[in-house]
Design a protein around this motif. Structure first.
Motif, PDB file in Angstrom:
ATOM      1  N   LEU A   1      -4.669  -6.301   4.284  1.00  0.00           N
ATOM      2  CA  LEU A   1      -3.685  -5.013   4.699  1.00  0.00           C
ATOM      3  C   LEU A   1      -2.711  -5.069   3.774  1.00  0.00           C
ATOM      4  O   LEU A   1      -2.267  -3.883   3.339  1.00  0.00           O
ATOM      5  CB  LEU A   1      -3.410  -5.269   6.112  1.00  0.00           C
ATOM      6  CG  LEU A   1      -4.265  -5.378   6.981  1.00  0.00           C
ATOM      7  CD1 LEU A   1      -3.663  -5.622   8.551  1.00  0.00           C
ATOM      8  CD2 LEU A   1      -5.085  -4.004   7.187  1.00  0.00           C
ATOM      9  N   GLU A   2      -2.067  -6.074   3.036  1.00  0.00           N
ATOM     10  CA  GLU A   2      -1.083  -5.964   2.129  1.00  0.00           C
ATOM     11  C   GLU A   2      -1.257  -5.473   0.977  1.00  0.00           C
ATOM     12  O   GLU A   2      -0.722  -4.707   0.132  1.00  0.00           O
ATOM     13  CB  GLU A   2      -0.188  -7.313   2.125  1.00  0.00           C
ATOM     14  CG  GLU A   2       0.620  -7.555   3.193  1.00  0.00           C
ATOM     15  CD  GLU A   2       1.074  -8.995   3.005  1.00  0.00           C
ATOM     16  OE1 GLU A   2       0.780  -9.755   2.012  1.00  0.00           O
ATOM     17  OE2 GLU A   2       1.896  -9.638   3.930  1.00  0.00           O
ATOM     18  N   VAL A   3      -2.505  -5.890   0.476  1.00  0.00           N
ATOM     19  CA  VAL A   3      -2.978  -5.320  -0.921  1.00  0.00           C
ATOM     20  C   VAL A   3      -3.752  -4.036  -0.864  1.00  0.00           C
ATOM     21  O   VAL A   3      -3.297  -3.291  -1.756  1.00  0.00           O
ATOM     22  CB  VAL A   3      -3.988  -6.457  -1.553  1.00  0.00           C
ATOM     23  CG1 VAL A   3      -4.580  -5.797  -2.770  1.00  0.00           C
ATOM     24  CG2 VAL A   3      -3.420  -7.544  -1.744  1.00  0.00           C
ATOM     25  N   ASN A   4      -4.476  -4.070   0.270  1.00  0.00           N
ATOM     26  CA  ASN A   4      -5.503  -2.543  -0.089  1.00  0.00           C
ATOM     27  C   ASN A   4      -4.589  -1.440   0.723  1.00  0.00           C
ATOM     28  O   ASN A   4      -5.028  -0.023   0.242  1.00  0.00           O
ATOM     29  CB  ASN A   4      -6.562  -2.966   0.799  1.00  0.00           C
ATOM     30  CG  ASN A   4      -7.484  -3.819   0.071  1.00  0.00           C
ATOM     31  OD1 ASN A   4      -7.350  -4.301  -0.799  1.00  0.00           O
ATOM     32  ND2 ASN A   4      -8.550  -4.120   0.813  1.00  0.00           N
ATOM     33  N   LEU A   5      -3.573  -1.624   1.545  1.00  0.00           N
ATOM     34  CA  LEU A   5      -3.086  -0.450   2.088  1.00  0.00           C
ATOM     35  C   LEU A   5      -1.518  -0.538   1.747  1.00  0.00           C
ATOM     36  O   LEU A   5      -1.091   0.720   1.202  1.00  0.00           O
ATOM     37  CB  LEU A   5      -3.218  -0.578   3.595  1.00  0.00           C
ATOM     38  CG  LEU A   5      -2.653   0.460   4.457  1.00  0.00           C
ATOM     39  CD1 LEU A   5      -3.207   1.814   3.930  1.00  0.00           C
ATOM     40  CD2 LEU A   5      -3.046   0.329   6.093  1.00  0.00           C
ATOM     41  N   LYS A   6      -0.706  -1.369   2.273  1.00  0.00           N
ATOM     42  CA  LYS A   6       0.885  -1.578   2.110  1.00  0.00           C
ATOM     43  C   LYS A   6       1.153  -1.454   0.613  1.00  0.00           C
ATOM     44  O   LYS A   6       1.775  -0.585   0.385  1.00  0.00           O
ATOM     45  CB  LYS A   6       1.401  -2.665   2.670  1.00  0.00           C
ATOM     46  CG  LYS A   6       2.875  -2.630   2.732  1.00  0.00           C
ATOM     47  CD  LYS A   6       3.469  -3.801   3.699  1.00  0.00           C
ATOM     48  CE  LYS A   6       5.007  -3.419   3.667  1.00  0.00           C
ATOM     49  NZ  LYS A   6       5.628  -4.732   4.501  1.00  0.00           N
ATOM     50  N   ALA A   7       0.599  -2.131  -0.220  1.00  0.00           N
ATOM     51  CA  ALA A   7       0.707  -2.109  -1.720  1.00  0.00           C
ATOM     52  C   ALA A   7       0.296  -0.644  -2.249  1.00  0.00           C
ATOM     53  O   ALA A   7       0.917  -0.175  -3.249  1.00  0.00           O
ATOM     54  CB  ALA A   7       0.173  -3.129  -2.314  1.00  0.00           C
ATOM     55  N   ALA A   8      -0.905  -0.217  -1.897  1.00  0.00           N
ATOM     56  CA  ALA A   8      -0.991   1.173  -2.486  1.00  0.00           C
ATOM     57  C   ALA A   8      -0.326   2.107  -1.924  1.00  0.00           C
ATOM     58  O   ALA A   8       0.252   3.162  -2.715  1.00  0.00           O
ATOM     59  CB  ALA A   8      -2.572   1.448  -1.808  1.00  0.00           C
ATOM     60  N   MET A   9       0.319   2.100  -0.767  1.00  0.00           N
ATOM     61  CA  MET A   9       1.384   3.065  -0.222  1.00  0.00           C
ATOM     62  C   MET A   9       2.726   3.169  -1.214  1.00  0.00           C
ATOM     63  O   MET A   9       3.213   3.838  -1.572  1.00  0.00           O
ATOM     64  CB  MET A   9       1.517   2.978   1.239  1.00  0.00           C
ATOM     65  CG  MET A   9       0.399   3.300   2.150  1.00  0.00           C
ATOM     66  SD  MET A   9       0.509   3.018   3.712  1.00  0.00           S
ATOM     67  CE  MET A   9       1.775   4.199   4.431  1.00  0.00           C
ATOM     68  N   LEU A  10       2.953   1.577  -1.412  1.00  0.00           N
ATOM     69  CA  LEU A  10       4.312   1.418  -2.325  1.00  0.00           C
ATOM     70  C   LEU A  10       4.239   1.819  -3.631  1.00  0.00           C
ATOM     71  O   LEU A  10       5.139   2.606  -4.384  1.00  0.00           O
ATOM     72  CB  LEU A  10       4.730  -0.157  -2.240  1.00  0.00           C
ATOM     73  CG  LEU A  10       5.836  -0.399  -3.297  1.00  0.00           C
ATOM     74  CD1 LEU A  10       7.031   0.251  -2.783  1.00  0.00           C
ATOM     75  CD2 LEU A  10       5.978  -2.103  -3.018  1.00  0.00           C
ATOM     76  N   VAL A  11       2.938   1.619  -4.144  1.00  0.00           N
ATOM     77  CA  VAL A  11       2.887   2.242  -5.538  1.00  0.00           C
ATOM     78  C   VAL A  11       2.967   4.004  -5.548  1.00  0.00           C
ATOM     79  O   VAL A  11       3.555   4.487  -6.290  1.00  0.00           O
ATOM     80  CB  VAL A  11       1.408   2.057  -6.128  1.00  0.00           C
ATOM     81  CG1 VAL A  11       1.148   2.996  -7.352  1.00  0.00           C
ATOM     82  CG2 VAL A  11       1.117   0.491  -6.441  1.00  0.00           C
ATOM     83  N   THR A  12       2.381   4.449  -4.379  1.00  0.00           N
ATOM     84  CA  THR A  12       2.514   6.054  -4.370  1.00  0.00           C
ATOM     85  C   THR A  12       3.876   6.362  -4.253  1.00  0.00           C
ATOM     86  O   THR A  12       4.623   7.269  -4.848  1.00  0.00           O
ATOM     87  CB  THR A  12       1.489   6.435  -3.307  1.00  0.00           C
ATOM     88  OG1 THR A  12       0.341   6.095  -3.349  1.00  0.00           O
ATOM     89  CG2 THR A  12       1.682   8.185  -2.984  1.00  0.00           C
ATOM     90  N   HIS A  13       4.707   5.821  -3.373  1.00  0.00           N
ATOM     91  CA  HIS A  13       6.067   5.959  -3.184  1.00  0.00           C
ATOM     92  C   HIS A  13       6.929   5.710  -4.017  1.00  0.00           C
ATOM     93  O   HIS A  13       7.719   6.578  -4.247  1.00  0.00           O
ATOM     94  CB  HIS A  13       6.495   5.098  -2.036  1.00  0.00           C
ATOM     95  CG  HIS A  13       7.694   5.284  -1.332  1.00  0.00           C
ATOM     96  ND1 HIS A  13       8.023   6.427  -0.297  1.00  0.00           N
ATOM     97  CD2 HIS A  13       9.101   4.900  -1.487  1.00  0.00           C
ATOM     98  CE1 HIS A  13       9.246   6.423  -0.141  1.00  0.00           C
ATOM     99  NE2 HIS A  13       9.849   5.632  -0.665  1.00  0.00           N
TER     100      HIS A  13
END
Length: 256
Positions: free
Chosen positions: A111-123
């Motif tokens: 969840l941290e790599v696939n979703l949360k980090a992906a959202m942080l990159v976008t943000h």
């Protein structure tokens, strides 16, 4: 020689040491292009970077774990404007051979790599894109986002979340000139794919996947899903009644 549309492009690829990530880096590497490549494996990252430099690209490599959110944010906000951001870093987890639950530490990592980090990159990259009214963000989800496979529940959840996130961003940011695309590959030959339980129909090479992704991004497709007919089959699983879809998955060999 670079294509006219590639001249001067600034491209970021996370997970550039993976099978798809390295194939994408090489697909975009040419004179006039600046590549910012991320990877967890320093040795593999260096090899990919050198290959892309040999193809004529200017390459900057960054070795870090995307779960270090503070370091990830600091790196991204220091890059300046980017034309294309491919959010590709990902990990997988699956149930045990006798139906054992996924370890909670693995669930958290997925969840941290696939979703949360992906959202942080976008943000982190969005403010510069919105300020100039252009840019493209590609989120690498999966065909598993359409209907959860019983053998990889956390992975499917993370990729379904990323799919929904990308579709929402496209609806929000399209009017500002920012393109957002959700990439939904099927099975692509890689160590991560090999470790997944269950059959792997229509297995593609990383180079085939990279070509399909680049083709879809150039045409700004909302969903870049492949290969056919696996993309059609997984879409049908989502629209069928759930009990029917689950029976089909068990019949195909994806049961616990």
């Amino acid at each position: 020689m670079p294509a006219p549309d590639d001249e001067g492009r600034r491209i970021l690829i996370t997970g550039a040491t993976s099978a798809i990530g390295s194939a994408l880096a090489e697909a975009y590497a040419c004179p006039g292009v600046t590549l910012h490549l991320h990877g967890r494996d320093a040795g593999k990252l260096g090899a990919v970077a050198e290959c892309c430099r040999a193809l004529g690209a200017t390459v900057y490599a960054r070795n870090l774990d995307v779960r270090d959110f503070a370091a990830l944010h600091d790196w991204l906000t220091g890059l300046g404007p980017l034309d294309l951001v491919i959010v590709n870093a990902g990990v997988n987890s699956h149930i045990g051979p006798a139906g054992e639950a996924e370890a909670w530490a693995e669930v958290e990592a997925v969840l941290e790599v696939n979703l949360k980090a992906a959202m942080l990159v976008t943000h982190a990259v969005l403010p510069a894109m919105r300020a100039r009214g252009s840019g493209q963000i590609a989120l690498v989800s999966s065909l598993a986002a359409y209907f959860g496979l019983p053998v990889t529940p956390s992975y499917c959840a993370s990729k379904a979340g990323l799919k929904a996130y990308g579709e929402a961003l496209r609806g929000w940011l399209g009017r500002e000139g920012i393109r957002v695309n959700v990439i939904m590959p099927g099975y692509v030959k890689s160590p991560m794919c090999a470790a997944m339980p269950g059959p792997k129909p229509f297995l593609l090479s990383p180079e085939q996947a990279a070509r399909a992704i680049r083709h879809g991004l150039e045409r700004n497709r909302a969903r870049i899903s492949f290969p056919f007919p696996l993309n059609l089959g997984t879409w049908f699983l989502a629209v069928l009644p759930a009990p029917v879809a689950l029976r089909i998955l068990r019949w195909l060999g994806y049961g616990a």
